[in-house]
Design a protein around this motif. Structure first.
Motif, PDB file in Angstrom:
ATOM      1  N   LEU A   1       0.835  -1.200   0.000  1.00  0.00           N
ATOM      2  CA  LEU A   1       0.000   0.000   0.000  1.00  0.00           C
ATOM      3  C   LEU A   1       0.871   1.252   0.000  1.00  0.00           C
ATOM      4  N   SER A   2       1.728   1.380   1.026  1.00  0.00           N
ATOM      5  CA  SER A   2       2.535   2.591   1.179  1.00  0.00           C
ATOM      6  C   SER A   2       4.039   2.322   1.106  1.00  0.00           C
TER       7      SER A   2
ATOM      8  N   ALA B   1       2.344  -5.869 -11.044  1.00  0.00           N
ATOM      9  CA  ALA B   1       2.865  -6.177  -9.704  1.00  0.00           C
ATOM     10  C   ALA B   1       4.303  -5.708  -9.581  1.00  0.00           C
ATOM     11  N   LYS B   2       5.105  -5.965 -10.594  1.00  0.00           N
ATOM     12  CA  LYS B   2       6.503  -5.513 -10.583  1.00  0.00           C
ATOM     13  C   LYS B   2       6.582  -3.978 -10.552  1.00  0.00           C
ATOM     14  N   MET B   3       5.695  -3.314 -11.264  1.00  0.00           N
ATOM     15  CA  MET B   3       5.728  -1.855 -11.306  1.00  0.00           C
ATOM     16  C   MET B   3       5.378  -1.224  -9.959  1.00  0.00           C
TER      17      MET B   3
ATOM     18  N   LYS C   1       5.747   2.551  -7.210  1.00  0.00           N
ATOM     19  CA  LYS C   1       4.458   3.220  -7.019  1.00  0.00           C
ATOM     20  C   LYS C   1       4.495   4.396  -6.048  1.00  0.00           C
ATOM     21  N   ASN C   2       5.174   4.229  -4.927  1.00  0.00           N
ATOM     22  CA  ASN C   2       5.147   5.248  -3.872  1.00  0.00           C
ATOM     23  C   ASN C   2       6.417   6.091  -3.797  1.00  0.00           C
ATOM     24  N   GLN C   3       7.307   5.901  -4.762  1.00  0.00           N
ATOM     25  CA  GLN C   3       8.543   6.687  -4.739  1.00  0.00           C
ATOM     26  C   GLN C   3       8.268   8.161  -5.043  1.00  0.00           C
TER      27      GLN C   3
ATOM     28  N   ILE D   1       7.736   5.506 -13.510  1.00  0.00           N
ATOM     29  CA  ILE D   1       8.779   6.010 -12.615  1.00  0.00           C
ATOM     30  C   ILE D   1       8.701   7.529 -12.490  1.00  0.00           C
ATOM     31  N   ARG D   2       8.704   7.987 -11.229  1.00  0.00           N
ATOM     32  CA  ARG D   2       8.713   9.425 -10.948  1.00  0.00           C
ATOM     33  C   ARG D   2       9.988   9.860 -10.248  1.00  0.00           C
TER      34      ARG D   2
END
Length: 318
Positions: free
Chosen positions: A174-175, A203-205, A209-211, A233-234
């Motif tokens: 989640l986080s 799932a791999k991505m 997600k939270n970066q 990617i951010r």
């Protein structure tokens, strides 16, 4: 985050669940365990020990009556998203996560998470060893065989935690936010668990997600679907390729360089590295023939990679 939950149900009774159960009891949580297998499959002494500490168990299946009343469900990595426990969780509106997510709630240490279709165990181990050359407080865990919950309460904000993470673990976060997220490669795999390659890919991505923009993504410049991966990617992207004899070394070095580990340290460590058990592990030489144990290569991608590392004529026994 963990303070929001008092009654926690663990789905599955395996290595990570047992470790997490100890942590939750130390945190004064009410713990119950729902396991699909029969009780005869498990250590009765260990179960009796946890029963005396107040843990409740159900074996031979997952039932709504047992799970209801829980504030949180924690899934073992192999639980599929269409399984009975998740259907119950959705029906009862109970949040569900994995051990990695819970561990993230319990520390302020920074995480380095490494995933990929192949090579992630070796890369994770080498990254850990490189960072240990520079830093004192580095922990190793995750899918490599060491539950992160087994040491999480010992960590502090100045520590680093190096984790191997699988698609199974990533699909229930989640986080969870790794300071460094590394992706070695991605090709179809585990389609007996995931409903499609798309589900596996997504799932791999989740590793990215939270970066945030101050975090790092270390990715393979030569991998398939590179442009598609970049869309998720951010954070700051660091590419690796074949700076060393193989991409596992290159990835480990690029991660370690974020923490000021120099190239000479990496060269020295890699020159001494003999491989992990069952992963391009030299066995012995008989009549001039070198025998290599690579039984952990269980996918076409990992076998192709292994064959590329070998020089001379190769006979594959599979």
């Amino acid at each position: 985050m963990i303070d929001n939950f008092k009654r926690i149900c663990l789905i599955g009774w395996a290595k990570s669940s047992i470790s997490l159960c100890r942590v939750l009891l130390e945190l004064k949580k009410e713990v119950r365990v729902s396991e699909l297998k029969d009780i005869v499959s498990f250590d009765s002494f260990l179960i009796d020990k946890f029963l005396k500490e107040g843990v409740k168990f159900e074996f031979s299946g997952h039932t709504k009556d047992f799970i209801k009343g829980s504030d949180l469900i924690v899934l073992s990595p192999g639980i599929q998203l269409n399984s009975v426990p998740i259907e119950i969780a959705k029906e009862l509106n109970i949040p569900y996560v994995g051990e990695i997510e819970v561990a993230f709630w319990l520390t302020k240490a920074r995480f380095i998470a490494i995933t990929g279709t192949s090579g992630k165990t070796t890369t994770t181990f080498l990254t850990y060893k490189l960072l240990k050359e520079k830093l004192k407080r580095v922990f190793l865990g995750g899918n490599i065989g060491i539950p992160v919950s087994s040491f999480i309460l010992k960590t502090n904000k100045n520590d680093l935690i190096v984790l191997e993470v699988s698609s199974f673990q990533l699909q229930t976060i989640l986080s969870f936010r790794p300071y460094v997220a590394a992706l070695l490669n991605i090709e179809p795999n585990h389609l007996d668990h995931h409903s499609s390659f798309e589900e596996y890919f997504l799932a791999k991505m989740n590793i990215f997600k939270n970066q945030k923009k101050e975090d790092y993504a270390v990715i393979n410049k030569n991998m398939l679907l590179l442009k598609e991966v970049e869309k998720y990617i951010r954070s700051n992207i660091i590419y690796f390729s074949e700076e060393f004899s193989n991409e596992n070394f290159s990835c480990a070095y690029r991660i370690a360089s974020i923490f000021k580990v120099d190239k000479s340290t990496a060269i020295n460590l890699f020159s001494k590295f003999k491989g992990l058990s069952h992963r391009l592990q030299f066995v012995r030489t008989i009549n001039g023939i070198n025998f290599i144990n690579d039984s952990k290569s269980t996918t076409p991608l990992s076998t192709i990679w292994a064959l590329k590392q070998l020089k001379g004529k190769t006979i594959l026994i599979a």
